[in-house]
Write a protein that holds these residues in place. Structure first.
Motif, mmCIF file in Angstrom:
data_model
loop_
_atom_site.group_PDB
_atom_site.id
_atom_site.type_symbol
_atom_site.label_atom_id
_atom_site.label_comp_id
_atom_site.label_asym_id
_atom_site.label_seq_id
_atom_site.Cartn_x
_atom_site.Cartn_y
_atom_site.Cartn_z
ATOM 1 N N ARG A 93 0.840 -1.199 0.000
ATOM 2 C CA ARG A 93 0.000 0.000 0.000
ATOM 3 C C ARG A 93 0.871 1.242 0.000
ATOM 4 O O ARG A 93 2.070 1.179 0.332
ATOM 5 C CB ARG A 93 -0.905 0.015 1.244
ATOM 6 N N ARG A 94 0.260 2.369 -0.373
ATOM 7 C CA ARG A 94 0.965 3.644 -0.300
ATOM 8 C C ARG A 94 1.113 4.047 1.162
ATOM 9 O O ARG A 94 0.181 3.910 1.956
ATOM 10 C CB ARG A 94 0.197 4.723 -1.062
ATOM 11 N N SER B 136 4.541 14.925 0.624
ATOM 12 C CA SER B 136 4.606 15.429 -0.744
ATOM 13 C C SER B 136 3.883 14.458 -1.675
ATOM 14 O O SER B 136 3.274 13.483 -1.231
ATOM 15 C CB SER B 136 6.069 15.574 -1.180
ATOM 16 N N SER B 137 3.989 14.715 -2.960
ATOM 17 C CA SER B 137 3.358 13.835 -3.952
ATOM 18 C C SER B 137 4.259 12.668 -4.340
ATOM 19 O O SER B 137 3.860 11.822 -5.146
ATOM 20 C CB SER B 137 2.993 14.644 -5.203
ATOM 21 N N ALA C 148 8.928 -4.008 4.398
ATOM 22 C CA ALA C 148 9.725 -3.442 3.308
ATOM 23 C C ALA C 148 9.157 -2.092 2.910
ATOM 24 O O ALA C 148 7.967 -1.818 3.074
ATOM 25 C CB ALA C 148 9.738 -4.379 2.103
ATOM 26 N N VAL C 149 10.033 -1.241 2.366
ATOM 27 C CA VAL C 149 9.632 0.084 1.919
ATOM 28 C C VAL C 149 10.290 0.388 0.582
ATOM 29 O O VAL C 149 11.398 -0.097 0.299
ATOM 30 C CB VAL C 149 10.012 1.168 2.954
ATOM 31 N N ALA C 150 9.607 1.159 -0.244
ATOM 32 C CA ALA C 150 10.173 1.691 -1.485
ATOM 33 C C ALA C 150 9.878 3.187 -1.524
ATOM 34 O O ALA C 150 8.716 3.587 -1.636
ATOM 35 C CB ALA C 150 9.586 0.991 -2.704
ATOM 36 N N GLU C 151 10.913 4.000 -1.372
ATOM 37 C CA GLU C 151 10.786 5.454 -1.468
ATOM 38 C C GLU C 151 11.101 5.866 -2.902
ATOM 39 O O GLU C 151 12.197 5.585 -3.398
ATOM 40 C CB GLU C 151 11.779 6.149 -0.534
#
Length: 310
Positions: free
Chosen positions: A152-153, A199-200, A214-217
């Protein structure tokens, strides 16, 4: 004797033949000029810049405090020209009293130019980072995941989880690449994540059983602006800033599932492609990113400290 403009034109023509994904131009910033001659007597040149990354700057997390960067103008003389220029640079550094600690010499050069790579290796350089690109092709098929994993975002309420995961990535990258885990890293990462989450710029979290694993920036870069696009062909690019997977979840398909979601959104948004930086000495990212369709475009070669240039 060839002029700097003639060398630049010949160099850009060679780049175009080496790799069609390279941009048409090559950045030549203001700085200290260098000149040299190859063993065959051909003239080459370059520009040296000096950058300081003080404590408290984000740049200090992936670069030393002092960085000397060389912008070669070697025309068609890839191997001999690079070798001659590195010799002139070595002599110049000695005259400048370069710091013996927390410093580096850096050259960013097309990854496919293996002739220049040989000269850089002989000069003591290590390929510490690659700018890799991926076309907006359909996402790779991903491994079937065990357990319940959702993507998810992320939003502002996920700040703590995002910071924790990005610090884990920095800690690992500092062992196998150009990053440095400095004492102020937690605060710098928190500030950057706070800005990104408000931010966007898209940030995704992968969760297993409701726990972030896990994260993806990511973000967007307009390569039509010279400051952003001198390493990329024109267009709007998606930028993968940081991907981090908890240690016990690595190798389970979580990272691949996460990037499938990211690549689907990049394609929907009409990006001309996506790019990122990874460390060739990193045994995880050097395997993971090519499997996701990324391939090196520019390689950052470094010598640390700067006085180790030979």
């Amino acid at each position: 004797m060839a002029t700097a403009q003639e060398l630049l034109r010949a160099q850009c023509a060679r780049f175009a033949a080496l790799d069609p994904q390279l941009p048409d131009g090559y950045p030549v910033p203001p700085g200290e000029p260098l000149v040299a001659r190859t063993t065959s007597g051909d003239a080459v040149a370059g520009i040296v810049t000096r950058t300081s990354n003080p404590p408290g700057s984000m740049q200090s997390l992936w670069q030393p405090s002092t960085v000397f960067e060389l912008f070669p103008l070697i025309g068609e003389h890839s191997r001999e020209g690079m070798a001659a220029l590195l010799g002139a640079w070595r002599d110049w550094l000695r005259s400048q009293g370069a710091p013996e600690r927390d410093s580096a010499c850096s050259v960013i050069w097309p990854s496919r130019d293996v002739q220049a790579a040989k000269a850089l290796l002989d000069g003591g350089f290590t390929p510490l980072s690659c700018l890799a690109v991926r076309p907006p092709t359909p996402p790779c098929t991903f491994t079937e995941l065990s357990g319940t994993v959702t993507v998810r975002r992320a939003g502002p309420a996920d700040l703590d989880a995002v910071v924790e995961l990005t610090l884990l990535e920095l800690e690992y990258a500092a062992l196998v690449g150009s990053s440095t885990y400095r004492p102020d890293a937690p605060q710098l990462k928190r500030t950057a994540a706070h800005v990104r989450l408000h931010s966007s710029d898209p940030v995704w979290l992968a969760e297993r059983g409701g726990t972030p694993v896990a994260v993806a920036e990511c973000g967007w870069v307009d390569a039509d602006r010279p400051s952003a696009g001198h390493r990329l062909r024109p267009g709007t690019w998606a930028y993968v800033n940081c991907v981090s997977v908890r240690e016990h979840d690595r190798g389970t398909g979580v990272g691949q599932r996460l990037m499938t979601s990211a690549h689907e959104e990049f394609a929907r948004a009409g990006a001309v492609g996506s790019f990122l930086y990874y460390n060739p000495p990193n045994p995880l990212s050097s395997v993971f990113w090519p499997r996701q369709g990324y391939r090196p475009l520019w390689t950052t070669w470094e010598v640390r400290p700067a006085t180790a240039l030979r």
